[in-house]
Write a protein that holds these residues in place. Structure first.
Motif, short mmCIF file in Angstrom:
data_model
loop_
_atom_site.label_atom_id
_atom_site.label_comp_id
_atom_site.label_asym_id
_atom_site.label_seq_id
_atom_site.Cartn_x
_atom_site.Cartn_y
_atom_site.Cartn_z
N HIS A 126 5.53 -0.52 -1.04
CA HIS A 126 4.74 0.68 -1.32
C HIS A 126 4.36 0.83 -2.79
O HIS A 126 3.82 1.86 -3.18
N ASP A 127 4.66 -0.18 -3.60
CA ASP A 127 4.18 -0.19 -4.98
C ASP A 127 4.16 -1.62 -5.48
O ASP A 127 4.69 -2.55 -4.84
N ASP A 133 0.87 -1.19 0.00
CA ASP A 133 0.00 0.00 0.00
C ASP A 133 0.90 1.22 0.00
O ASP A 133 1.91 1.25 0.71
N ASP A 134 0.53 2.25 -0.80
CA ASP A 134 1.37 3.44 -0.84
C ASP A 134 1.07 4.41 0.30
O ASP A 134 1.76 5.41 0.45
N ASP A 135 0.03 4.14 1.08
CA ASP A 135 -0.31 4.97 2.23
C ASP A 135 0.59 4.56 3.41
O ASP A 135 0.31 3.58 4.11
N ARG A 136 1.67 5.31 3.62
CA ARG A 136 2.66 4.91 4.61
C ARG A 136 2.13 4.97 6.03
O ARG A 136 2.49 4.15 6.88
N MET A 171 -2.41 2.30 -6.29
CA MET A 171 -1.00 2.58 -6.03
C MET A 171 -0.40 3.23 -7.26
O MET A 171 -0.86 3.00 -8.39
N PRO A 172 0.63 4.04 -7.09
CA PRO A 172 1.27 4.67 -8.25
C PRO A 172 2.01 3.63 -9.09
O PRO A 172 2.41 2.58 -8.60
N GLU A 178 7.60 -3.50 -6.17
CA GLU A 178 8.27 -3.96 -4.95
C GLU A 178 7.58 -5.20 -4.39
O GLU A 178 8.24 -6.14 -3.94
N ASP A 233 -0.59 -0.54 -10.62
CA ASP A 233 -1.57 -0.52 -9.53
C ASP A 233 -1.86 -1.94 -9.04
O ASP A 233 -1.30 -2.92 -9.53
N THR A 290 0.02 1.80 6.40
CA THR A 290 0.81 0.57 6.49
C THR A 290 1.52 0.48 7.83
O THR A 290 1.66 -0.61 8.40
#
Length: 228
Positions: free
Chosen positions: A32-33, A8-11, A57-58, A36, A61, A14
């Motif tokens: 985060h993407d 998840d890109d929302d740190r 996600m950037p 990865e 997705d 996460t």
């Protein structure tokens, strides 16, 4: 210790969920993407038992990541997304997700779904189940139609096993949801219908003699053998 990958890109989210899941006894890795996440899945030393995958996600997705990982990996996947419209759930399930949870969600509900999916994928000491040319091996979570091995997600295997163990009997959607997904059937929940649709296609593609999953309108599904 069972390992969970949280992509998840929302740190901030996460960090919160990873801490919560670690307190519940899991080893948790974070990506985060999508790239990865896929890299960790390809590394045997980092391979998780379950993936929690964000849709938005950037770059690559969550849906693209899911489509790619399903070419090689069978681990259970729970999609987690702010896009909670029914059509988004259906797309995620059609691409091979085992469950789908909308944001915001209670960490406790996510934990319950994680444990349910891990139970579904735990090896069990049970004998083979055969229905016509269909053969399922619960201990190895493998299924064959004739000589062709079916490539099934965890939810699909659980659903097919539940139907095969009750071949010829009507099984309602509430029962299938509890057995195959480890949770209760929700209002407007089409998860089982989507998994059944995917299973029908895979069975028909594997063998023309494979059993069929027939629907009984408003009641449930039944696995049958013989000519249509």
């Amino acid at each position: 210790m069972q390992r969970i990958l949280l992509a998840d890109d929302d740190r901030a989210l996460t960090d919160l969920l990873a801490e919560y899941l670690r307190r519940e006894g899991f080893a948790v890795d974070v990506a985060h993407d999508g790239a990865e996440a896929l890299a960790r899945l390809s590394n045997p030393a980092q391979r998780p038992d379950l993936l929690i995958l964000d849709v938005m996600m950037p770059g690559r997705d969550g849906l693209e990541t899911l489509r790619e990982l399903r070419l090689q990996h069978r681990l259970p996947v729970i999609m987690l997304s702010a896009r909670g419209e029914p059509v988004d759930r259906v797309i995620g399930l059609e691409l091979g997700a085992d469950d789908y949870l909308s944001k915001p969600c209670l960490p406790r509900e996510l934990l319950a779904r994680v444990r349910a999916q891990l139970r579904r994928h735990s090896p069990v000491a049970a004998g083979e189940v055969e229905v016509g040319v269909l053969r399922l091996m619960p201990g190895e979570r493998r299924a064959y139609a004739g000589e062709t091995e079916l490539s099934l997600t965890g939810a699909e295997f659980g659903l097919l096993l539940a139907l095969a163990q009750r071949a010829g009997q009507l099984v309602d959607k509430a029962t299938l949801t509890r057995i195959a997904l480890g949770r209760e059937l929700e209002r407007f929940d089409r998860s089982i219908d989507v998994h059944v649709s995917r299973l029908r296609h895979k069975l028909a593609e594997a063998s023309p003699q494979a059993p069929r999953i027939e629907s009984v309108r408003g009641a449930g599904y039944v696995l049958v053998t013989g000519a249509a």
